[in-house]
Design an enzyme around this catalytic site. Structure first.
Site, PDB file in Angstrom:
ATOM      1  N   LYS A   1      82.764 161.370  98.823  1.00 27.26           N
ATOM      2  CA  LYS A   1      82.060 162.692  99.501  1.00 27.26           C
ATOM      3  C   LYS A   1      82.050 163.633  98.109  1.00 27.26           C
ATOM      4  O   LYS A   1      80.911 164.610  98.009  1.00 27.26           O
ATOM      5  CB  LYS A   1      82.742 163.232 100.430  1.00 27.26           C
ATOM      6  CG  LYS A   1      82.556 162.384 101.599  1.00 27.26           C
ATOM      7  CD  LYS A   1      82.901 163.038 103.039  1.00 27.26           C
ATOM      8  CE  LYS A   1      82.513 162.124 104.183  1.00 27.26           C
ATOM      9  NZ  LYS A   1      83.132 161.080 104.436  1.00 27.26           N
TER      10      LYS A   1
ATOM     11  N   GLU B   1      79.912 171.017 107.945  1.00 24.70           N
ATOM     12  CA  GLU B   1      80.296 170.511 109.230  1.00 24.70           C
ATOM     13  C   GLU B   1      81.369 169.412 108.685  1.00 24.70           C
ATOM     14  O   GLU B   1      81.361 168.930 107.629  1.00 24.70           O
ATOM     15  CB  GLU B   1      79.227 169.799 110.132  1.00 24.70           C
ATOM     16  CG  GLU B   1      78.954 168.268 109.746  1.00 24.70           C
ATOM     17  CD  GLU B   1      78.469 168.222 108.305  1.00 24.70           C
ATOM     18  OE1 GLU B   1      77.836 169.194 107.839  1.00 24.70           O
ATOM     19  OE2 GLU B   1      78.388 167.395 107.612  1.00 24.70           O
TER      20      GLU B   1
ATOM     21  N   SER C   1      85.537 153.301  99.662  1.00 14.13           N
ATOM     22  CA  SER C   1      84.766 154.486  99.701  1.00 14.13           C
ATOM     23  C   SER C   1      85.916 155.496  99.748  1.00 14.13           C
ATOM     24  O   SER C   1      85.617 156.720  99.171  1.00 14.13           O
ATOM     25  CB  SER C   1      84.034 154.682 101.087  1.00 14.13           C
ATOM     26  OG  SER C   1      84.680 154.468 102.297  1.00 14.13           O
TER      27      SER C   1
HETATM   28  C1  LIG Z   1      83.112 160.162 105.434  1.00 10.56           C
HETATM   29  C2  LIG Z   1      83.474 158.987 105.189  1.00 10.56           C
HETATM   30  C3  LIG Z   1      82.694 157.543 105.088  1.00 10.56           C
HETATM   31  C4  LIG Z   1      81.449 157.271 106.206  1.00 10.56           C
HETATM   32  O1  LIG Z   1      80.377 158.189 105.630  1.00 10.56           O
HETATM   33  P1  LIG Z   1      79.289 157.563 105.105  1.00 10.56           P
HETATM   34  O2  LIG Z   1      78.224 158.803 104.915  1.00 10.56           O
HETATM   35  O3  LIG Z   1      78.796 156.561 105.884  1.00 10.56           O
HETATM   36  O4  LIG Z   1      79.656 157.171 103.851  1.00 10.56           O
HETATM   37  C5  LIG Z   1      83.211 156.374 104.672  1.00 10.56           C
HETATM   38  N1  LIG Z   1      84.334 156.481 103.961  1.00 10.56           N
HETATM   39  C6  LIG Z   1      85.151 157.444 104.017  1.00 10.56           C
HETATM   40  C7  LIG Z   1      86.306 157.366 103.018  1.00 10.56           C
HETATM   41  C8  LIG Z   1      84.809 158.863 104.198  1.00 10.56           C
HETATM   42  O5  LIG Z   1      85.440 159.763 103.887  1.00 10.56           O
END
Ligand SMILES: *Cc1c(COP(=O)(O)O)cnc(C)c1O
Length: 403
Positions: free
Chosen positions: A95, A117, A385
């Site tokens: 993010k 948000e 992610s």
């Molecule tokens: C917020 C989040 C997501 C989901 O958000 P996307 O916009 O679909 O990427 C996925 N993995 C992590 C670690 C997150 O914090």
């Protein structure tokens, strides 16, 4: 240098085929046009690109490693599994990529305040982080129920100097927090930027967030080519709003041999209300939510359905409009992974590689693990992610045998 792409979609109205667009109250059209203009100028400006790259390197920790899971691959006995380590970024997830990009735009627009948000608190923490870095005032809207579930992140945001405001309407979760943030932005857009947390919402947010996140795929493609040679066969990423997945997928879209799998939250099962699988679960159909047209989980009367996932970051009734388009085109395949399988993947990755993934990312890991044994000779690239530190409490609740 990662040059932000100039893709042909969306069109000038922000549409990806029949999806996307700008379904907002009249009053928000002007501020959205301002962001659009400033963003498209910045995208062409080498000074902007250089400043973003410097922040990515020196502050966020880019480039992130491309890691070959040797033990896990050997254990599964089929495909070789590679991870793009977005979990190693500052604040623990991808993010920060779109927060830094948007923060630079806020500076360019001469604004001094951001609102955001948050569901689990990850986007709130990343927003509060860039607000501290740039000296912006920051208010984060969070459902009262989520604040209770994510106390530690609420404290973290406050420590970073942000105000966290409880949203007490509806189910008191993410959907209601987005609604409240949009309402608040309508009242204060002259001084305030809405730092949206995924490839969602009205144009230009989906394209802008996708571009900032595409640094993931640009790096991964170059790293893979240099280190392993050629291209991976299949990409995997979890899909909440869709930012980390588009970030990985987008720079590979022109490579026809590369297959892509988006993994949604299958929750506890197929019935509406039990999952957040907009494409692969019951109740997903085209509709408008929070300013964009995409697939939305809804009942027969078109009311937005409740959703469930063990991972808060995937627990949302809609999905970025570009995903809806890629799904209809058949370019990306979408599937869902249930809570229990994601939790099992957390354990497997921890045991075989010493890496504890975020619950969201574990959905993508689980799907790669499921397919690997029957894909010998193939190379799978999974977007990790985020890291699992934020989820330790949930792991504990769900893994009583370890406690
Ligand atoms: C917020 C989040 C997501 C989901 O958000 P996307 O916009 O679909 O990427 C996925 N993995 C992590 C670690 C997150 O914090």
């Amino acid at each position: 240098m990662h040059v932000i792409e100039n893709a042909t979609l969306p069109d000038s109205l922000g549409r990806f085929g029949p999806y996307g667009g700008r379904y907002v109250p009249e009053i928000l059209v002007a501020p959205l046009e301002q962001i659009e203009q400033v963003y498209f100028e910045a995208r062409q400006d080498p000074a902007f690109q250089a400043e973003l790259e410097e922040l990515n390197r020196q502050y966020a920790g880019r480039p992130t490693p491309l890691y070959h899971c040797k033990r896990l691959s050997e254990h599964l006995g089929g495909a070789q599994i590679y991870l793009k380590r977005e979990d190693l970024l500052h604040t623990g997830a991808h993010k920060i990529n779109h927060c830094l990009g948007q923060a630079l735009l806020v500076k360019r627009m001469g604004k001094k305040r951001i609102i955001a948000e948050t569901g689990a608190g990850q986007h709130g923490v990343a927003s509060a982080t860039v607000a501290a870095l740039f000296g912006f005032e920051c208010t984060v809207y969070m459902g009262e129920e989520d604040m209770r579930r994510q106390e530690l992140n609420v404290f973290r945001m406050r420590l970073l100097g942000a105000r966290v405001e409880a949203v007490k309407t509806g189910s008191r979760t993410l959907k209601d927090a987005v609604t409240q943030a949009m309402r608040e932005w309508t009242a204060n857009f002259e001084t305030t930027h809405y730092l949206l947390g995924s490839a969602l919402g009205p144009h230009p947010f989906p394209v802008m967030v996708r571009d900032f996140q595409s640094v993931i795929g640009t790096e991964a493609r170059a790293q893979f080519g240099e280190r392993e040679g050629g291209l991976p066969d299949v990409l995997f990423a979890c899909v909440g709003g869709g930012s980390n997945s588009l970030g990985l997928f987008h720079p590979f879209l022109d490579a026809e041999s590369v297959r892509m799998v988006g993994v949604e939250a299958g929750g506890r099962g197929d019935a509406l209300g039990e999952h957040a699988a907009r494409f692969s679960g019951e109740g997903g159909a085209p509709g408008v939510l929070h300013g964009t047209r995409s697939y939305v989980l809804q009942d027969e009367a078109g009311q937005i359905a409740l959703t469930h996932s063990v991972s808060a970051g995937l627990d949302y009734a809609s999905v970025g409009p570009e995903h809806a388009y890629l799904r209809d085109q058949g370019r990306v395949e979408y599937t869902a992974c249930q809570d229990a399988d994601a939790l099992a993947a957390v354990r497997t990755l921890a045991r075989y590689e010493g890496i504890i993934p975020a619950l969201e990312s574990a959905h993508a890991v689980a799907e790669a693990i499921r397919r690997a044994p029957s894909a010998p000779g193939q190379r799978f690239l999974v977007n990790l992610s985020g890291r699992g530190d934020k989820d330790i409490g949930i792991f504990r609740e769900n893994m009583p045998d370890l406690d």
